[in-house]
Design a protein around this motif. Structure first.
Motif, PDB file in Angstrom:
ATOM      1  N   VAL A  53       0.961  -1.188  -0.018  1.00  0.00           N
ATOM      2  CA  VAL A  53      -0.025  -0.093   0.093  1.00  0.00           C
ATOM      3  C   VAL A  53       0.865   1.161  -0.083  1.00  0.00           C
ATOM      4  CG1 VAL A  53      -1.791   1.411   1.247  1.00  0.00           C
ATOM      5  CG2 VAL A  53      -1.740  -1.255   1.222  1.00  0.00           C
ATOM      6  N   LYS A  54       0.582   2.287  -1.020  1.00  0.00           N
ATOM      7  CA  LYS A  54       1.562   3.450  -0.914  1.00  0.00           C
ATOM      8  C   LYS A  54       0.434   4.533  -0.475  1.00  0.00           C
ATOM      9  CE  LYS A  54       5.433   2.690  -4.027  1.00  0.00           C
ATOM     10  NZ  LYS A  54       5.977   3.207  -5.243  1.00  0.00           N
ATOM     11  N   PHE A  55       0.773   5.200   0.251  1.00  0.00           N
ATOM     12  CA  PHE A  55       0.036   6.449   0.591  1.00  0.00           C
ATOM     13  C   PHE A  55       0.784   7.601   0.424  1.00  0.00           C
ATOM     14  CE2 PHE A  55      -1.142   9.827   3.537  1.00  0.00           C
ATOM     15  CZ  PHE A  55      -2.520   9.900   3.489  1.00  0.00           C
ATOM     16  N   PHE A  56      -0.114   8.521  -0.078  1.00  0.00           N
ATOM     17  CA  PHE A  56       0.783   9.789  -0.834  1.00  0.00           C
ATOM     18  C   PHE A  56       0.286  11.033   0.009  1.00  0.00           C
ATOM     19  CE2 PHE A  56       0.468   7.128  -4.060  1.00  0.00           C
ATOM     20  CZ  PHE A  56       1.695   7.138  -4.796  1.00  0.00           C
ATOM     21  N   THR A  57       1.259  12.120   0.403  1.00  0.00           N
ATOM     22  CA  THR A  57       1.237  13.308   0.800  1.00  0.00           C
ATOM     23  C   THR A  57       0.071  14.255   0.020  1.00  0.00           C
ATOM     24  OG1 THR A  57       2.861  14.451  -0.065  1.00  0.00           O
ATOM     25  CG2 THR A  57       3.242  13.388   2.200  1.00  0.00           C
ATOM     26  N   ASP A  58       0.049  14.141  -0.925  1.00  0.00           N
ATOM     27  CA  ASP A  58      -0.712  14.836  -1.886  1.00  0.00           C
ATOM     28  C   ASP A  58      -2.205  14.198  -1.965  1.00  0.00           C
ATOM     29  OD1 ASP A  58      -2.389  16.016  -3.884  1.00  0.00           O
ATOM     30  OD2 ASP A  58      -0.867  15.709  -5.573  1.00  0.00           O
ATOM     31  N   GLU A  59      -3.171  14.945  -1.375  1.00  0.00           N
ATOM     32  CA  GLU A  59      -4.685  14.331  -1.054  1.00  0.00           C
ATOM     33  C   GLU A  59      -5.254  14.092  -2.399  1.00  0.00           C
ATOM     34  OE1 GLU A  59      -7.613  17.782   0.316  1.00  0.00           O
ATOM     35  OE2 GLU A  59      -5.922  17.586   1.585  1.00  0.00           O
ATOM     36  N   LYS A  60      -4.827  14.833  -3.386  1.00  0.00           N
ATOM     37  CA  LYS A  60      -5.314  14.442  -4.682  1.00  0.00           C
ATOM     38  C   LYS A  60      -5.145  12.939  -5.336  1.00  0.00           C
ATOM     39  CE  LYS A  60      -6.183  19.199  -5.667  1.00  0.00           C
ATOM     40  NZ  LYS A  60      -5.359  20.161  -5.645  1.00  0.00           N
ATOM     41  N   LYS A  61      -3.809  12.574  -4.800  1.00  0.00           N
ATOM     42  CA  LYS A  61      -3.645  11.236  -5.241  1.00  0.00           C
ATOM     43  C   LYS A  61      -3.948  10.218  -4.326  1.00  0.00           C
ATOM     44  CE  LYS A  61       0.857   9.156  -6.975  1.00  0.00           C
ATOM     45  NZ  LYS A  61       0.200   8.723  -8.279  1.00  0.00           N
ATOM     46  N   GLN A  62      -4.775   9.343  -4.967  1.00  0.00           N
ATOM     47  CA  GLN A  62      -5.376   8.095  -4.030  1.00  0.00           C
ATOM     48  C   GLN A  62      -4.202   7.210  -3.545  1.00  0.00           C
ATOM     49  OE1 GLN A  62      -8.276   8.268  -3.039  1.00  0.00           O
ATOM     50  NE2 GLN A  62      -8.721  10.030  -4.040  1.00  0.00           N
ATOM     51  N   PRO A  63      -4.430   6.406  -2.675  1.00  0.00           N
ATOM     52  CA  PRO A  63      -3.406   5.187  -2.367  1.00  0.00           C
ATOM     53  C   PRO A  63      -3.394   4.246  -3.596  1.00  0.00           C
ATOM     54  CG  PRO A  63      -4.965   5.807  -0.709  1.00  0.00           C
ATOM     55  CD  PRO A  63      -5.390   6.699  -1.734  1.00  0.00           C
ATOM     56  N   LEU A  64      -2.294   3.745  -3.625  1.00  0.00           N
ATOM     57  CA  LEU A  64      -1.929   2.639  -4.608  1.00  0.00           C
ATOM     58  C   LEU A  64      -1.734   1.325  -4.028  1.00  0.00           C
ATOM     59  CD1 LEU A  64       0.455   4.407  -7.130  1.00  0.00           C
ATOM     60  CD2 LEU A  64      -2.152   4.047  -7.577  1.00  0.00           C
ATOM     61  N   ILE A  65      -2.653   0.250  -4.375  1.00  0.00           N
ATOM     62  CA  ILE A  65      -2.659  -1.083  -3.744  1.00  0.00           C
ATOM     63  C   ILE A  65      -2.350  -2.015  -4.842  1.00  0.00           C
ATOM     64  CG2 ILE A  65      -3.855  -2.429  -2.304  1.00  0.00           C
ATOM     65  CD1 ILE A  65      -5.065   0.775  -2.498  1.00  0.00           C
ATOM     66  N   PRO A  95     -13.307   6.958  -6.153  1.00  0.00           N
ATOM     67  CA  PRO A  95     -12.705   8.163  -5.776  1.00  0.00           C
ATOM     68  C   PRO A  95     -13.802   9.394  -5.801  1.00  0.00           C
ATOM     69  CG  PRO A  95     -10.868   7.124  -6.914  1.00  0.00           C
ATOM     70  CD  PRO A  95     -12.302   6.291  -7.108  1.00  0.00           C
ATOM     71  N   ALA A  96     -14.261   9.523  -6.697  1.00  0.00           N
ATOM     72  CA  ALA A  96     -15.352  10.542  -7.071  1.00  0.00           C
ATOM     73  C   ALA A  96     -16.399  10.682  -5.922  1.00  0.00           C
ATOM     74  CB  ALA A  96     -16.224  10.433  -8.413  1.00  0.00           C
ATOM     75  N   PHE A  97     -16.784   9.569  -5.249  1.00  0.00           N
ATOM     76  CA  PHE A  97     -17.576   9.444  -4.243  1.00  0.00           C
ATOM     77  C   PHE A  97     -16.952   9.694  -2.666  1.00  0.00           C
ATOM     78  CE2 PHE A  97     -20.273   5.952  -6.345  1.00  0.00           C
ATOM     79  CZ  PHE A  97     -20.726   6.943  -7.585  1.00  0.00           C
ATOM     80  N   ARG A  98     -15.531  10.187  -2.819  1.00  0.00           N
ATOM     81  CA  ARG A  98     -15.022  10.393  -1.539  1.00  0.00           C
ATOM     82  C   ARG A  98     -15.250   9.398  -0.407  1.00  0.00           C
ATOM     83  NH1 ARG A  98     -12.383  14.195  -0.529  1.00  0.00           N
ATOM     84  NH2 ARG A  98     -13.080  14.803   1.308  1.00  0.00           N
ATOM     85  N   GLU A  99     -15.262   7.923  -0.900  1.00  0.00           N
ATOM     86  CA  GLU A  99     -15.206   7.046   0.171  1.00  0.00           C
ATOM     87  C   GLU A  99     -13.976   6.817   0.896  1.00  0.00           C
ATOM     88  OE1 GLU A  99     -18.149   3.891  -2.190  1.00  0.00           O
ATOM     89  OE2 GLU A  99     -16.064   4.379  -3.185  1.00  0.00           O
ATOM     90  N   PHE A 100     -12.753   7.104   0.418  1.00  0.00           N
ATOM     91  CA  PHE A 100     -11.684   7.628   1.280  1.00  0.00           C
ATOM     92  C   PHE A 100     -11.127   8.774   1.227  1.00  0.00           C
ATOM     93  CE2 PHE A 100      -6.864   7.910   1.630  1.00  0.00           C
ATOM     94  CZ  PHE A 100      -6.806   7.185   2.777  1.00  0.00           C
ATOM     95  N   LYS A 101     -11.077   9.370   2.513  1.00  0.00           N
ATOM     96  CA  LYS A 101     -10.634  10.945   2.382  1.00  0.00           C
ATOM     97  C   LYS A 101      -9.469  10.979   3.161  1.00  0.00           C
ATOM     98  CE  LYS A 101     -14.727  11.163   4.622  1.00  0.00           C
ATOM     99  NZ  LYS A 101     -14.944   9.785   4.166  1.00  0.00           N
TER     100      LYS A 101
END
Length: 140
Positions: A53-65, A95-101
């Motif tokens: 799992v990669k989590f980015f500081t840029d909140e526009k970039k979704q985690p990559l799994i 992502p468009a539904f903001r299920e992960f914030k």
């Protein structure tokens, strides 16, 4: 005060949460992301999967799994694996539904969702139907 309770999670928050809740996972820092690697076994009869799992500081970039091992494979009909981006990264949410914030911890969302995705992946291999629901958009 409330502002501080709902602020974005930073890399240290995410890393600390992984180290506490998933002690056997390895966490490393990149310049603008953390990478957490560990094992998931969705059910007692399931394979054990090593995931990243990669989590980015840029909140526009979704985690990559992605699943590192065993290699995810097409079903017996040679159909592409459902709910994946480019057959490389797992599609866990819309992502468009903001299920992960950015206020969410990956230990409360992304990692459990990955386990659930893997469960549905195994069911798909048995039934040829994706039982996990959801809407899949091909492009990240």
């Amino acid at each position: 005060m409330l502002r501080y309770l709902i602020q974005n999670r930073n890399l240290n928050d995410q890393a600390a949460s992984v180290m506490v809740k998933f002690k056997e996972w390895k966490v490393s820092f990149g310049g603008y992301y953390i990478k957490a690697v560990g094992e998931i076994k969705p059910t007692p009869r399931s394979e054990t999967y090593t995931v990243e799992v990669k989590f980015f500081t840029d909140e526009k970039k979704q985690p990559l799994i992605r699943v590192l091992s065993p290699k995810l494979v097409r079903n017996h009909k040679n159909e592409a694996i459902p709910h994946m981006y480019g057959q490389k990264y797992l599609c866990l949410f819309m992502p468009a539904f903001r299920e992960f914030k950015s206020t969410d911890l990956i230990t409360d969302t992304i990692i459990p969702w990955t386990s659930l995705w893997l469960y549905y992946y195994e069911i798909w291999h048995i039934t040829d139907r994706w039982e996990g629901g959801g809407i899949h958009i091909e492009n990240i």
